[in-house]
Design an enzyme around this catalytic site. Sequence first.
Site, short mmCIF file in Angstrom:
data_model
loop_
_atom_site.label_atom_id
_atom_site.label_comp_id
_atom_site.label_asym_id
_atom_site.label_seq_id
_atom_site.Cartn_x
_atom_site.Cartn_y
_atom_site.Cartn_z
N ALA A 230 0.87 -1.18 0.00
CA ALA A 230 0.00 0.00 0.00
C ALA A 230 0.91 1.23 0.00
O ALA A 230 2.07 1.17 0.44
CB ALA A 230 -0.88 -0.01 1.23
N GLU B 166 4.57 -5.52 7.12
CA GLU B 166 3.85 -4.47 7.86
C GLU B 166 4.39 -4.26 9.27
O GLU B 166 4.41 -3.13 9.77
CB GLU B 166 2.35 -4.80 7.94
CG GLU B 166 1.60 -4.60 6.62
CD GLU B 166 1.67 -5.79 5.68
OE1 GLU B 166 2.40 -6.76 5.97
OE2 GLU B 166 0.97 -5.77 4.65
N GLU C 245 -0.84 -9.26 -0.89
CA GLU C 245 -2.28 -9.45 -0.69
C GLU C 245 -3.04 -9.43 -2.03
O GLU C 245 -3.97 -10.20 -2.24
CB GLU C 245 -2.82 -8.36 0.26
CG GLU C 245 -2.29 -8.55 1.67
CD GLU C 245 -2.59 -7.37 2.59
OE1 GLU C 245 -2.13 -6.25 2.28
OE2 GLU C 245 -3.28 -7.57 3.59
N GLY D 211 0.57 -5.04 0.69
CA GLY D 211 -0.62 -5.04 -0.16
C GLY D 211 -0.38 -5.70 -1.52
O GLY D 211 -1.32 -6.18 -2.16
#
Length: 255
Positions: free
Chosen positions: A65, A133, A113, A110
Amino acid sequence: MNYEILKLEVQNAIGIITISRPQALNALNSKFFAEMDQMLVDLSQRNDIKVLIITGDGKAFVAGADIAEMVDMNEEQGSNFSKVGHNTFNAIEKLDMPVIAAVNGFALGGGCELAMSCDIRIASTFAKFGQPEVNLGMIPGYAGTQRLARLVGLSNALYLLYTADMISADDAMRIGLVQKVVEADQLIPEAITIATKIASKGPKAVKKIKYVTRQGMLTDFNSGSELESKEFGSLFGNEGAEGMRAFLEKRKPNW
Ligand code: CO8
């Protein structure tokens, strides 16, 4: 929509989406999610694409992200940004066609993911996977805690989530996160070969495989089996009849 980050190419019933914001290693920002949501609506309304491939431009698939966009968010904004990702990645899972992640480089946070929301993952030898993260004092927010454990088992998932280790494509394949590893120049050709093979199969059967198998992961064994019987039955009298007749008549099926 005027797409700036996503590029779609369609060839022989195979769609290839390239995520292209290489200056930020294709990090996922609000614009990416708006474009991907619209792209998924566009794709669901076309009937000329049987299999979708998602890849990244440059040295990353997606490096996570967008940290620059997230850094000043408050609790509510963070939670909402997580839900935006959940919606988009759930929509990829629900898309009415198989989706292959062709992981060309970093698939972190992300990015990992996103790759996990695809049905299968083909990786180049340059690919690196990880959920870093905790290095940022964060946890995954796009269902990485849920999908990783389902794909690689609880302890492999917790190992990656706790340590933030970046693992190679070969190690990702060893734990079942990746289905095939190829040289970088073979990544897209191999993804197209697999997509073409899938596209040659019974089209209704392929869609139902995705639907029944994915629904089964969200429910219990008996409910999943019941859904399987219903969808299995629905193929009789149409595509299944042609496929079975073609076998008995020693000819290729005419879907
Ligand atoms: N977000 C924003 N920008 C990024 C990101 C990112 N995730 N990753 C890289 N960039 C930018 C860098 O800041 C740099 O920009 P600039 O040139 O302007 O300085 C550019 O991309 C190139 O990156 P590097 O110079 O760092 O390239 P390196 O080859 O040296 O390193 C790495 C590559 C190892 C991939 C390194 O960039 C890195 O560690 N990136 C961050 C990886 C990361 O921590 N990802 C997880 C992010 S958090 C997340 O994904 C949570 C998902 C759920 C969110 C839920 C919503 C609330």
